[in-house]
Enzyme design. Structure first.
Site: not given
Length: 395
Positions: A184, A212, A243
């Site tokens: 990240s 991610h 996300k």
């Protein structure tokens, strides 16, 4: 007052090292153009990689979910809080990840942090287990390993040979390798094919936190496993839904027996109120977008933005980290310099956060630029110009 003085000394120490954090208040929806503390900023700091957080279809699904199921779940999943929306989402996610797992089943949890704690404390719940943790793993994976009863061994970042030696030397009855897929703060990818080959050779679990990568990586946005073309019964997959999916929560996907063990033994799942069913209902709409033609277009646009930014940046002293993902870190060095750079950008109406220890190693404070498919090419060009000029004039 002695107690308060002790606390204040801790706060003073943080301030003296430029490590004090400050919250900012967003007055509008998560989007590239966001009103923050009463001022409009062009934001390059969210993890809303596909721009779905304010997508009309997702917002409408959230509204519809609230009308169907109300505002809250009322209890934990194992009491009375497991709604039809939760069940449908888990079925959909299991089918989503099924090409990569044996007898896939999925479990939805309130947050990615809780999902990571739940997986590692369930799988590593005995002293005969050993967890092999990547050096740059997210804090939630580190904490999950600490809370498990298993022993913990850390292997150097991306070092497959070091991990191989550790696995070879281990006498543990249960071996668990755990890693982020996309790191990240660096934006680079773990060598998942090599890690999986090692795990299969040594009879180990490979736990992949794809926070991610889910929604962004892979031809259909199914994440790191699709990106690398992986399939194995040794895989335990964690996908974050706050996300790229734009809503909230996370899921664990694995063999049905692993998920059943979590339902029975994972304390972060058992002993918490279930997430509002409306969120699960909205996530069904997110999955429709991610896996459809619009999702493909958004991923292609995001990739073009990444290429455009990297081509436009011309640093002499700062370092642009090697990353092909939406996370584009600009490594500056000192905490003070990173804070000054972030403040200078904000004066120009650009919101880019300064990331400092302990999130990153001392001496590697950085600007963490994150791109979204909702950004325009002209907005990314504006950021590149500002960064290039700022690096020239920075002390």
């Amino acid at each position: 007052m002695d107690l308060i003085a002790h606390v204040n000394r801790k706060l003073d120490t943080l301030a003296s090292h430029s490590l004090t954090r400050r919250r900012r208040v967003a007055d509008s929806a998560c989007a590239p153009r966001q009103v923050v503390d009463g001022r409009e900023l062009l934001a390059f700091c969210s993890n809303d990689y596909l721009g779905l957080a304010a997508h009309p279809q997702v917002v409408e699904a959230l509204r519809e979910g609230a009308s169907l199921y109300g505002a809250g779940s009322g209890a934990s999943h194992l009491v009375s809080g497991h709604s039809r929306a939760h069940a449908l989402l888990e079925e959909r996610l299991a089918a989503w990840i099924a090409p990569h797992l044996e007898q896939a089943r999925a479990l939805y949890l309130c947050t990615g942090y809780m999902a990571n704690l739940a997986v590692l404390t369930a799988l590593g719940a005995d002293a005969e287990a050993q967890i092999f943790s990547e050096a740059l793993n997210h804090a939630s994976l580190i904490d999950g390993a600490r809370l498990a009863r298993a022993g913990v061994t850390v292997y150097p970042h991306g070092d497959v040979d070091a991990l191989a030696a550790q696995l070879e030397a281990s006498q543990a009855a249960t071996k668990i390798v755990v890693t982020d897929s996309v790191f990240s703060m660096d934006g680079n990818l773990a060598p998942l094919p090599a890690l999986l080959a090692l795990c299969e050779r040594h009879g180990a679990w490979l736990v992949v936190d794809d926070a991610h990568g889910f929604g962004v990586l892979g031809a259909q946005g199914r994440g790191a496993l699709e990106h690398f073309g992986l399939r194995s019964p040794n895989l335990v997959y964690i996908g974050t839904l706050g996300k790229a999916a734009g809503v909230g929560g996370a899921f664990v996907a694995a063999h049905a027996s692993v998920i059943e063990l979590m339902v029975q033994r994972a304390r972060p799942y058992i002993y918490t109120t279930a997430a509002p069913p409306a969120l699960a209902h909205a996530l069904l709409a997110s999955l429709d977008i991610i896996g459809g033609p619009e999702g493909a277009r958004r991923r292609a646009h995001l990739a073009a933005l990444v290429d455009s930014l990297r081509a436009a940046l011309r640093f002499q002293r700062w370092q642009l980290a090697p990353s092909a993902t939406a996370i584009q870190p600009v490594i500056i060095g000192s905490n003070d310099d990173a804070l000054r750079a972030a403040a200078a950008l904000q004066e120009q109406g650009l919101w880019v956060p300064a990331i400092r220890p302990p999130t990153v190693a001392p001496g590697t404070a950085r600007l963490r630029v994150t791109l979204s498919a909702a950004h325009g090419i002209d907005e990314v060009a504006r950021l590149a110009r500002a960064l290039n000029e700022l690096e020239k004039t920075a002390q």
